[in-house]
Write a protein that holds these residues in place. Structure first.
Motif: not given
Ligand SMILES: C[S@@+](CC[C@H](N)C(=O)[O-])C[C@H]1O[C@@H](n2cnc3c(N)ncnc32)[C@H](O)[C@@H]1O
Length: 262
Positions: A21-23, A46-49, A52-54, A73-80, A84-86, A111-113, A129-131
């Motif tokens: 599931f992803s938009t 940037l932003g993998v979750y 799906l896209s990757f 690249i992703d922290c795999w913690e979630g964002d606002e 948050a996800y596990d 983190y991206f930085n 770019i999908d963070g």
């Molecule tokens: C919208 S989701 C990515 C969706 C994905 N591309 C897909 O195909 O469904 C955003 C992701 O970016 C990650 N994220 C947001 N800001 C970040 C940062 N500064 N550094 C690392 N990961 C970040 C979050 O953990 C989250 O998993």
């Protein structure tokens, strides 16, 4: 596009191997076709979750014999916005990458930085770019990573039509549209922005010619094509879902009759 018949590879042969599931789902055919067309050597997301896209980029690389590398690249913690996800999400992505794309995919859990230092200037052929989707976050990601994109390389921005909550990718992308010549926006599926960095020696492909044609009629038809392609993919998936059950029912019916006859 008026006189051109563009029959994209996604319509000819794309069966998504990863479906979660992803938009992002509405842009899978385009992602597959873009990678097939530009044949990137270095892909960075940037932003993998849940990938799906990757993994669509990866699938297109494998199925088209593209000898490149893809960094997720992703922290795999979630964002606002995702909340948050596990850890199960990362584990699932890791498993899928090992199972299907071993050898050319790298998951950078950071983190991206922090990841910036791993990439040279002008080295990325396709950047997605999908963070976090606030205006400030998208602007920061773009400003940090654009220098890493090779001249002639492509940058994708997800959610450039989403005007919900504090999403601001739409606003940042609208600013880029004022400043850049080779830029295009899909409006369906929350929007996907496509920007080509000036310079370099980008491949001349049917798809990139259409994307950067600057002809409103061509753009209108390209938007229609990929909106239909997304519906077509979904309809085909639904049809497949029902097929095995129909067969099972038919088989049951057949067996029942035989049993009765016996
Ligand atoms: C919208 S989701 C990515 C969706 C994905 N591309 C897909 O195909 O469904 C955003 C992701 O970016 C990650 N994220 C947001 N800001 C970040 C940062 N500064 N550094 C690392 N990961 C970040 C979050 O953990 C989250 O998993």
């Amino acid at each position: 596009m008026t006189s051109t018949l563009y029959f994209p590879p996604s319509l000819q042969r794309f069966e998504p191997r990863r479906m979660v599931f992803s938009t992002w789902v509405d842009h899978l055919p385009f992602a597959y076709d873009l990678v097939t067309a530009i044949r990137p050597q270095v892909v960075v997301e940037l932003g993998v979750y849940n990938g799906l896209s990757f993994f669509t980029f990866c699938q297109a690389m494998v199925e088209n014999d593209i000898d490149g590398v893809a960094y997720a690249i992703d922290c795999w913690e979630g964002d606002e916005h995702t909340d948050a996800y596990d850890d199960s999400i990362f584990k699932d992505v890791q498993h899928h990458a090992r199972e299907h794309y071993r050898g050319f995919t790298y998951l950078l859990r950071m983190y991206f930085n922090e990841a910036l230092r791993h990439f040279e200037q002008d080295s990325i052929d396709l950047l997605h770019i999908d963070g976090l989707h606030t205006y400030e976050a998208v602007k920061e990601d773009f400003e940090n990573w654009y220098p890493k994109v090779t001249p002639g390389g492509i940058v994708l921005f997800h959610d450039v039509m989403a005007r919900i909550k504090d999403f601001g990718a739409w606003k940042f992308f609208a600013e880029l549209e004022q400043e850049h010549e080779e830029i295009f926006r899909f409006n369906h599926g929350f929007g996907l922005g496509v920007l080509r960095k000036p310079g370099g020696n980008p491949p001349h492909t049917e798809l990139t010619e259409l994307l950067f044609s600057r002809d409103p009629e061509t753009h209108k038809r390209l938007r229609q094509l990929y909106s239909h392609a997304a519906h077509f993919l979904e309809a085909r998936r639904q049809a497949k879902r029902f097929k095995p059950k129909d067969h099972a029912e038919a088989d049951k019916g057949g067996q029942g009759k035989q049993a009765g006859e016996g």
